[in-house]
Motif scaffolding. Structure first.
Motif, PDB file in Angstrom:
ATOM      1  N   ALA A  44      -5.835  -8.325  -9.103  1.00 25.42           N
ATOM      2  CA  ALA A  44      -4.825  -8.539  -7.961  1.00 25.42           C
ATOM      3  C   ALA A  44      -5.709  -8.009  -6.977  1.00 25.42           C
ATOM      4  N   PRO A  45      -5.616  -8.124  -5.596  1.00 20.19           N
ATOM      5  CA  PRO A  45      -5.887  -7.374  -4.443  1.00 20.19           C
ATOM      6  C   PRO A  45      -5.689  -5.846  -4.563  1.00 20.19           C
ATOM      7  N   TYR A  46      -6.493  -4.996  -4.208  1.00 19.21           N
ATOM      8  CA  TYR A  46      -6.525  -3.568  -4.411  1.00 19.21           C
ATOM      9  C   TYR A  46      -5.048  -2.886  -4.116  1.00 19.21           C
ATOM     10  N   THR A  47      -4.842  -3.218  -2.587  1.00 17.47           N
ATOM     11  CA  THR A  47      -3.488  -2.736  -1.995  1.00 17.47           C
ATOM     12  C   THR A  47      -2.510  -3.350  -2.612  1.00 17.47           C
ATOM     13  N   THR A  48      -2.435  -4.687  -2.985  1.00 16.33           N
ATOM     14  CA  THR A  48      -1.409  -5.222  -3.536  1.00 16.33           C
ATOM     15  C   THR A  48      -0.896  -4.568  -4.780  1.00 16.33           C
ATOM     16  N   LEU A  49      -1.916  -4.388  -5.573  1.00 17.99           N
ATOM     17  CA  LEU A  49      -1.725  -3.736  -6.864  1.00 17.99           C
ATOM     18  C   LEU A  49      -1.263  -2.349  -6.866  1.00 17.99           C
ATOM     19  N   ARG A  50      -2.033  -1.734  -5.881  1.00 17.06           N
ATOM     20  CA  ARG A  50      -1.574  -0.342  -5.660  1.00 17.06           C
ATOM     21  C   ARG A  50      -0.015   0.014  -5.208  1.00 17.06           C
ATOM     22  N   VAL A  51       0.507  -1.094  -4.494  1.00 11.50           N
ATOM     23  CA  VAL A  51       1.869  -0.920  -3.957  1.00 11.50           C
ATOM     24  C   VAL A  51       2.761  -1.412  -5.065  1.00 11.50           C
ATOM     25  N   VAL A  52       2.629  -2.578  -5.737  1.00 12.01           N
ATOM     26  CA  VAL A  52       3.324  -2.934  -6.710  1.00 12.01           C
ATOM     27  C   VAL A  52       3.671  -1.988  -7.869  1.00 12.01           C
ATOM     28  N   LEU A  53       2.357  -1.425  -8.361  1.00 13.13           N
ATOM     29  CA  LEU A  53       2.510  -0.418  -9.376  1.00 13.13           C
ATOM     30  C   LEU A  53       3.193   1.019  -9.072  1.00 13.13           C
ATOM     31  N   SER A  54       2.770   1.198  -7.928  1.00 16.69           N
ATOM     32  CA  SER A  54       3.580   2.559  -7.294  1.00 16.69           C
ATOM     33  C   SER A  54       5.076   2.404  -7.196  1.00 16.69           C
ATOM     34  N   THR A  55       5.432   1.303  -6.768  1.00 14.94           N
ATOM     35  CA  THR A  55       6.668   0.818  -6.743  1.00 14.94           C
ATOM     36  C   THR A  55       7.685   0.712  -8.013  1.00 14.94           C
ATOM     37  N   VAL A  56       6.902   0.142  -9.154  1.00 15.25           N
ATOM     38  CA  VAL A  56       7.635  -0.102 -10.466  1.00 15.25           C
ATOM     39  C   VAL A  56       7.440   1.556 -10.920  1.00 15.25           C
ATOM     40  N   ASN A  57       6.510   2.275 -10.911  1.00 21.66           N
ATOM     41  CA  ASN A  57       6.321   3.547 -11.515  1.00 21.66           C
ATOM     42  C   ASN A  57       7.559   4.489 -10.885  1.00 21.66           C
ATOM     43  N   GLY A  58       7.793   4.121  -9.544  1.00 27.56           N
ATOM     44  CA  GLY A  58       8.819   5.149  -9.034  1.00 27.56           C
ATOM     45  C   GLY A  58      10.251   4.460  -9.583  1.00 27.56           C
ATOM     46  N   LEU A  59      10.543   3.340  -9.808  1.00 27.25           N
ATOM     47  CA  LEU A  59      11.551   2.902 -10.462  1.00 27.25           C
ATOM     48  C   LEU A  59      11.710   3.456 -11.848  1.00 27.25           C
ATOM     49  N   SER A  60      10.533   3.395 -12.546  1.00 29.82           N
ATOM     50  CA  SER A  60      10.622   4.021 -13.897  1.00 29.82           C
ATOM     51  C   SER A  60      10.896   5.247 -13.859  1.00 29.82           C
ATOM     52  N   PHE A  61      10.435   5.946 -13.010  1.00 34.05           N
ATOM     53  CA  PHE A  61      10.421   7.589 -13.065  1.00 34.05           C
ATOM     54  C   PHE A  61      11.857   7.775 -12.657  1.00 34.05           C
ATOM     55  N   SER A  62      12.463   7.139 -11.585  1.00 33.70           N
ATOM     56  CA  SER A  62      13.925   7.713 -11.229  1.00 33.70           C
ATOM     57  C   SER A  62      14.777   7.159 -12.199  1.00 33.70           C
ATOM     58  N   THR A  63      14.584   6.255 -12.846  1.00 31.79           N
ATOM     59  CA  THR A  63      15.732   5.798 -14.017  1.00 31.79           C
ATOM     60  C   THR A  63      15.555   5.951 -15.127  1.00 31.79           C
ATOM     61  N   GLY A  64      14.311   6.378 -15.737  1.00 27.84           N
ATOM     62  CA  GLY A  64      14.147   6.745 -16.876  1.00 27.84           C
ATOM     63  C   GLY A  64      13.753   5.351 -17.829  1.00 27.84           C
ATOM     64  N   ILE A  65      13.799   4.427 -17.069  1.00 29.70           N
ATOM     65  CA  ILE A  65      13.394   3.108 -17.915  1.00 29.70           C
ATOM     66  C   ILE A  65      11.854   2.928 -18.164  1.00 29.70           C
ATOM     67  N   PRO A  66      11.576   2.790 -19.356  1.00 30.37           N
ATOM     68  CA  PRO A  66      10.030   2.661 -19.891  1.00 30.37           C
ATOM     69  C   PRO A  66       9.133   1.902 -18.880  1.00 30.37           C
ATOM     70  N   LEU A  67       8.114   1.947 -18.553  1.00 26.69           N
ATOM     71  CA  LEU A  67       7.174   1.075 -17.764  1.00 26.69           C
ATOM     72  C   LEU A  67       6.021   0.788 -18.800  1.00 26.69           C
ATOM     73  N   ILE A  68       6.072  -0.678 -18.778  1.00 28.05           N
ATOM     74  CA  ILE A  68       5.012  -1.197 -19.681  1.00 28.05           C
ATOM     75  C   ILE A  68       3.797  -2.127 -18.607  1.00 28.05           C
ATOM     76  N   GLY A  69       2.568  -1.761 -18.798  1.00 30.76           N
ATOM     77  CA  GLY A  69       1.481  -2.381 -18.280  1.00 30.76           C
ATOM     78  C   GLY A  69       1.108  -3.691 -18.960  1.00 30.76           C
ATOM     79  N   LEU A  70       0.966  -4.798 -18.433  1.00 30.74           N
ATOM     80  CA  LEU A  70       0.506  -6.101 -19.034  1.00 30.74           C
ATOM     81  C   LEU A  70      -0.829  -6.308 -18.341  1.00 30.74           C
ATOM     82  N   ASP A  71      -1.938  -6.907 -19.346  1.00 32.85           N
ATOM     83  CA  ASP A  71      -3.062  -7.437 -18.804  1.00 32.85           C
ATOM     84  C   ASP A  71      -2.896  -9.052 -18.732  1.00 32.85           C
TER      85      ASP A  71
END
Length: 71
Positions: A44-71
């Motif tokens: 994905a475009p670098y900035t888009t990927l960075r924003v999306v992954l940062s957002t879901v990482n924050g959701l995961s961290f704040s809620t304790g829900i595991p985050l899984i990366g897919l290729d």
């Protein structure tokens, strides 16, 4: 997997929270009901990927829900 959502790579950074909310409402679920969060790791475009992954990482961290990366 109950449902999924995708958006144009140029707009997903702006729409990710709205898309997540719509997905949860559509399936009558709350964030706390999720067993995990899965996110595409690219390509994905670098900035888009960075924003999306940062957002879901924050959701995961704040809620304790595991985050899984897919290729």
């Amino acid at each position: 997997l109950i449902d999924s959502v995708s958006d144009d790579k140029m707009y997903v950074s702006k729409n990710i929270v709205v898309l997540l909310q719509e997905l949860l409402v559509k399936n009558n679920k709350q964030l706390a009901d999720l067993s995990f969060i899965a996110a595409n790791q690219g390509p994905a475009p670098y900035t888009t990927l960075r924003v999306v992954l940062s957002t879901v990482n924050g959701l995961s961290f704040s809620t304790g829900i595991p985050l899984i990366g897919l290729d």
